[in-house]
Design an enzyme around this catalytic site. Structure first.
Site, PDB file in Angstrom:
ATOM      1  N   LYS A 290       0.857  -1.189   0.000  1.00  0.00           N
ATOM      2  CA  LYS A 290       0.000   0.000   0.000  1.00  0.00           C
ATOM      3  C   LYS A 290       0.894   1.239   0.000  1.00  0.00           C
ATOM      4  O   LYS A 290       1.839   1.322   0.782  1.00  0.00           O
ATOM      5  CB  LYS A 290      -0.888  -0.043   1.248  1.00  0.00           C
ATOM      6  CG  LYS A 290      -2.080   0.869   1.192  1.00  0.00           C
ATOM      7  CD  LYS A 290      -3.169   0.391   2.153  1.00  0.00           C
ATOM      8  CE  LYS A 290      -4.352   1.333   2.118  1.00  0.00           C
ATOM      9  NZ  LYS A 290      -5.533   0.771   2.794  1.00  0.00           N
ATOM     10  N   GLU A 375     -19.407  -5.297   9.885  1.00  0.00           N
ATOM     11  CA  GLU A 375     -20.321  -4.557  10.753  1.00  0.00           C
ATOM     12  C   GLU A 375     -21.417  -5.437  11.331  1.00  0.00           C
ATOM     13  O   GLU A 375     -21.856  -5.246  12.468  1.00  0.00           O
ATOM     14  CB  GLU A 375     -20.935  -3.379   9.992  1.00  0.00           C
ATOM     15  CG  GLU A 375     -19.960  -2.234   9.705  1.00  0.00           C
ATOM     16  CD  GLU A 375     -19.048  -2.484   8.496  1.00  0.00           C
ATOM     17  OE1 GLU A 375     -19.245  -3.502   7.800  1.00  0.00           O
ATOM     18  OE2 GLU A 375     -18.135  -1.666   8.244  1.00  0.00           O
ATOM     19  N   ARG A 403     -25.848  -1.832   7.170  1.00  0.00           N
ATOM     20  CA  ARG A 403     -25.679  -3.255   6.871  1.00  0.00           C
ATOM     21  C   ARG A 403     -26.174  -4.150   7.984  1.00  0.00           C
ATOM     22  O   ARG A 403     -26.506  -5.293   7.753  1.00  0.00           O
ATOM     23  CB  ARG A 403     -24.186  -3.562   6.748  1.00  0.00           C
ATOM     24  CG  ARG A 403     -23.595  -3.068   5.554  1.00  0.00           C
ATOM     25  CD  ARG A 403     -22.436  -3.910   5.200  1.00  0.00           C
ATOM     26  NE  ARG A 403     -22.249  -3.713   3.792  1.00  0.00           N
ATOM     27  CZ  ARG A 403     -21.247  -4.197   3.108  1.00  0.00           C
ATOM     28  NH1 ARG A 403     -20.360  -4.940   3.710  1.00  0.00           N
ATOM     29  NH2 ARG A 403     -21.156  -3.971   1.844  1.00  0.00           N
TER      30      ARG A 403
HETATM   31  C1  LIG Z   1     -18.819  -1.909   4.768  1.00  0.00           C
HETATM   32  C2  LIG Z   1     -17.627  -0.996   4.820  1.00  0.00           C
HETATM   33  N1  LIG Z   1     -17.008  -0.761   6.002  1.00  0.00           N
HETATM   34  C3  LIG Z   1     -15.956   0.074   6.054  1.00  0.00           C
HETATM   35  C4  LIG Z   1     -15.483   0.683   4.936  1.00  0.00           C
HETATM   36  C5  LIG Z   1     -14.343   1.687   5.015  1.00  0.00           C
HETATM   37  N2  LIG Z   1     -13.171   1.228   4.254  1.00  0.00           N
HETATM   38  C6  LIG Z   1     -12.888   1.736   3.040  1.00  0.00           C
HETATM   39  S1  LIG Z   1     -11.533   1.061   2.374  1.00  0.00           S
HETATM   40  C7  LIG Z   1     -11.261   0.119   3.740  1.00  0.00           C
HETATM   41  C8  LIG Z   1     -10.077  -0.783   3.791  1.00  0.00           C
HETATM   42  C9  LIG Z   1     -10.076  -1.717   2.642  1.00  0.00           C
HETATM   43  O1  LIG Z   1      -8.974  -2.546   2.715  1.00  0.00           O
HETATM   44  P1  LIG Z   1      -8.603  -3.421   1.455  1.00  0.00           P
HETATM   45  O2  LIG Z   1      -9.830  -4.040   0.894  1.00  0.00           O
HETATM   46  O3  LIG Z   1      -7.514  -4.334   1.849  1.00  0.00           O
HETATM   47  O4  LIG Z   1      -8.107  -2.362   0.395  1.00  0.00           O
HETATM   48  P2  LIG Z   1      -6.790  -1.429   0.471  1.00  0.00           P
HETATM   49  O5  LIG Z   1      -7.272  -0.078   0.866  1.00  0.00           O
HETATM   50  O6  LIG Z   1      -5.841  -2.010   1.463  1.00  0.00           O
HETATM   51  O7  LIG Z   1      -6.256  -1.458  -0.906  1.00  0.00           O
HETATM   52  C10 LIG Z   1     -12.250   0.325   4.697  1.00  0.00           C
HETATM   53  C11 LIG Z   1     -12.320  -0.338   6.004  1.00  0.00           C
HETATM   54  C12 LIG Z   1     -16.158   0.420   3.733  1.00  0.00           C
HETATM   55  N3  LIG Z   1     -15.802   1.005   2.589  1.00  0.00           N
HETATM   56  N4  LIG Z   1     -17.211  -0.422   3.700  1.00  0.00           N
END
Ligand SMILES: Cc1ncc(C[n+]2csc(CCOP(=O)(O)OP(=O)(O)O)c2C)c(N)n1
Length: 642
Positions: A290, A375, A403
């Site tokens: 990242k 969630e 959700r």
């Molecule tokens: C249901 C939900 N909960 C929380 C989030 C907030 N959120 C956005 S990106 C993220 C992290 C995603 O991690 P990953 O899928 O590994 O992608 P990366 O950013 O590491 O590339 C979170 C928790 C979301 N988008 N949707």
């Protein structure tokens, strides 16, 4: 790395308008292009803010996807969608980045209105595999020769929907490629059994060897012939079973390719081509970093510059002056309450820093649970904690609790369990657009029996109402507040029952019931109405569900009731108050101001509120018209007190 300050696309990037342009590039040109893309991303996002770290990590992966597959005929689905900037750049949208996430500008997520290459607009995590499952079934049934590719992060893979989808994808056996973008992080390092499994893999010295092995073998051979594949496969099985999650995925019935160095376009391409040829569900496990290629993002321990506001390119430091945010007030008070009460525990769904739960975790690490992007699980796990004698605080963004409606309704409320849900970013939020607006909670959770909802108006009432919430032990509570900086405290003149009266003119024409942070707006509206000669009472109910009965008495004394809320009107506090007044046989007319139910476009909070007519000027004008149109009978004549 080339000059970061370069603001417009130059070099190879300037010539990339569609995926077809990528297909003509040589391996060396792709390496240069990847660097240009990173420069572009850093330069643009440093001005607008946006999802930087995730996009820096998927540059090569995205280039490879577009070279191997044929979008939009083949469908590329990005889970969550925050990592689709590179995809946007190579599908003709470089010009839009100057107005990224701004009103009328480029969306921060895929958007069908922007491009035929985009499909999923939902920015809530863990959905792409389910969409992909359905799409691949549809293509199969309709005999369409098209591929479906879903890109999902290891963070998103912690969400239950992904596993429900994998179960179905494996059973359906349709052609479908799942690219797991494994960077070991959600915002913070990804948690959980799967994450541990994946990180064991990354930490294992054997893994580096495998990557080298694959790189050596495939790097020079973009199209891997079958014999070569067999050899590699045999070599890999020997070493890899010990260090990779392959058996896990294969036990599910999914083919597995990887691990692949996600920053090596050639290696990614080879893996994707192989996956494409399987004609069956297959996982391509790409290991990425990242924030890759931009030192401040790579070094940012908190979240690899996941989604900064505008920042200095040299240092990565944010440009905005520090301000006291709602989140900070909550986080500090939570620690104080936890100091006093050992039964207080915290839950976060992969968002410890953004929700402030990290503050509690730093002091009491054993009392905070990060459950991943889950969630629904968070709500029912909180129910279990409460059954076990604790008082859990579940801190999530308002939009994400939607959700978990069934879990809140039946697992928590029906069992009358003391769980406090703290909803940050409630109401109109801004640049993340329609799927991030926290405008549904008051309506959706307003129907949950026994659930009490508090909407603090300022820092002092947030502290107070949070403390009240944790003393309630016969059912769940919600404390909801908006995004951004907290305005100055707005002291009450007096408290009637549980209702705070913030302004009380001698003349009682309008009772203005302002929900939460809209109290400040309510006071401005009152000033304007008063300038027209009407008397206004401004009331903050503090607890908006159930609607406090004291409001019926206040309403009876006025000629018009006006409600102001930062949530959808349908089923909101205005509706609830109207229904309560009907039940109490109070006939004072009511006008409710709130957000129309709809998917409202991105913009700043102020811009969107203005577009929706939720400004002091617009509301005051409408209220003045309403009140001036009322007959001039006195309240006493119309409504004898019971
Ligand atoms: C249901 C939900 N909960 C929380 C989030 C907030 N959120 C956005 S990106 C993220 C992290 C995603 O991690 P990953 O899928 O590994 O992608 P990366 O950013 O590491 O590339 C979170 C928790 C979301 N988008 N949707």
């Amino acid at each position: 790395m080339s000059e970061r300050s370069n603001q417009t696309a130059a070099g190879i990037l300037a010539g990339i308008d569609s995926p077809g342009d990528l297909k003509r590039l040589t391996a060396d040109q792709l390496v240069v292009l990847a660097a240009e893309i990173r420069d572009f991303l850093v330069a643009k996002v440093s001005r607008t803010g946006g999802h930087l770290g995730p996009n820096l990590g998927v540059v090569e992966l995205t280039l490879a996807l577009h070279r191997v597959f044929d979008s939009p005929r083949d469908r590329l689905l990005f889970d969550t969608g925050h990592q689709a900037y590179v995809h946007k750049m190579v599908t003709g949208r470089q010009d839009g980045f100057d107005r990224l996430r701004q009103r009328g500008g480029l969306s921060g997520y895929p958007s069908q209105a922007e491009s035929e290459h985009d499909l999923i607009e939902n920015s809530h995590a863990s959905t792409a595999l389910s969409y992909a499952d359905g799409l691949s079934k549809a293509f199969t049934l309709r005999r369409e020769d098209r591929h479906v590719v879903a890109v999902v992060g290891d963070g998103a893979l912690t969400g239950g929907m992904c596993w429900e989808a994998l179960n179905n994808i494996a059973a359906a056996k349709n052609r479908l490629v799942i690219v797991v973008n494994d960077n070991g992080r959600s915002y913070a390092p990804t948690i959980g059994g799967l994450a541990d499994h994946l990180s064991t893999l990354r930490l294992n010295p054997g893994y580096e060897k495998i990557l080298d092995l694959i790189k050596d073998a495939l790097g020079s051979t973009p199209m891997v012939g079958k014999p070569m594949y067999e050899v590699l496969h045999a070599v890999k099985r020997g070493i890899k079973d010990a260090v990779s999650p392959q058996p896990m995925f294969e036990d599910l019935g999914l083919k597995y390719v990887g691990p692949v160095d996600g920053h090596d376009v050639q290696a990614m391409e080879s893996a994707l081509r192989r996956a494409k040829g399987f004609n069956a569900p297959v996982i391509v496990h790409a290991v990425t970093r990242k924030g890759y290629g931009y030192r401040p993002a790579e070094d940012d321990e908190a979240d690899c510059l996941h989604s900064p506001g505008s920042f200095s390119i040299e240092t990565g430091e944010l440009l905005a002056a520090p301000a006291v945010k709602w989140t900070h007030v909550f986080a500090d008070e939570l620690v104080k309450i936890a100091d006093e009460r050992p039964d207080i525990v915290g839950i976060t769904a992969a968002m410890a820093e953004p929700t402030g739960m990290a503050t509690l975790a730093r002091k009491y690490p054993e009392r905070v649970y990060d459950v991943g992007i889950a969630e629904q699980h968070a709500a029912t796990s909180a129910a279990g904690l409460a059954m076990g004698g604790l008082h859990p605080i579940v801190a999530v963004y308002a939009t994400f609790l939607n959700r978990a409606f069934d879990q809140v309704l039946l697992d928590v409320a029906m069992h009358r369990l003391p769980v406090t849900f703290v909803l940050d970013r409630a109401g109109i939020t801004g640049p993340d657009g329609p799927s991030h607006y926290g405008i549904w909670d008051l309506s959706v959770f307003g129907v949950v029996p026994g659930l009490r909802i508090a909407a603090p108006r300022d820092a002092a009432t947030l502290r107070e109402e949070l403390r009240e919430a944790v003393t309630i032990d016969d059912g769940p509570t919600i404390v909801r507040f908006p995004t951004g900086s907290v305005a100055a405290d707005l002291p009450a003149l007096r408290r009637v029952g549980q209702v705070d009266v913030l302004r009380a003119d001698r003349r009682k024409d309008v009772l203005l019931v302002a929900v939460g942070a809209f109290a400040t707006l309510g006071m401005e509206v009152a000033d304007r109405i008063a300038e027209q000669g009407y008397g206004v009472t401004v009331a903050d109910p503090r607890w908006v569900r159930p609607v406090p009965i004291e409001l019926a008495g206040l309403a009876r004394e006025h000629r018009l009731v006006v409600t102001l809320e930062d949530g959808v009107r349908a089923g909101g506090v205005g509706d609830a108050l109207a229904s309560m007044l009907r039940d109490a046989e109070v006939s004072t007319p009511l006008r409710d101001f709130g957000v129309p139910a709809g998917f409202h476009p991105q913009g700043s909070r102020a811009e969107i509120l203005a577009a929706l007519g939720l400004t002091a000027q617009d509301i005051a004008r409408a209220v003045t018209e309403s009140v001036s149109g009322l007959d001039s009978e006195t309240v006493a004549e119309r409504q004898p007190a019971p």
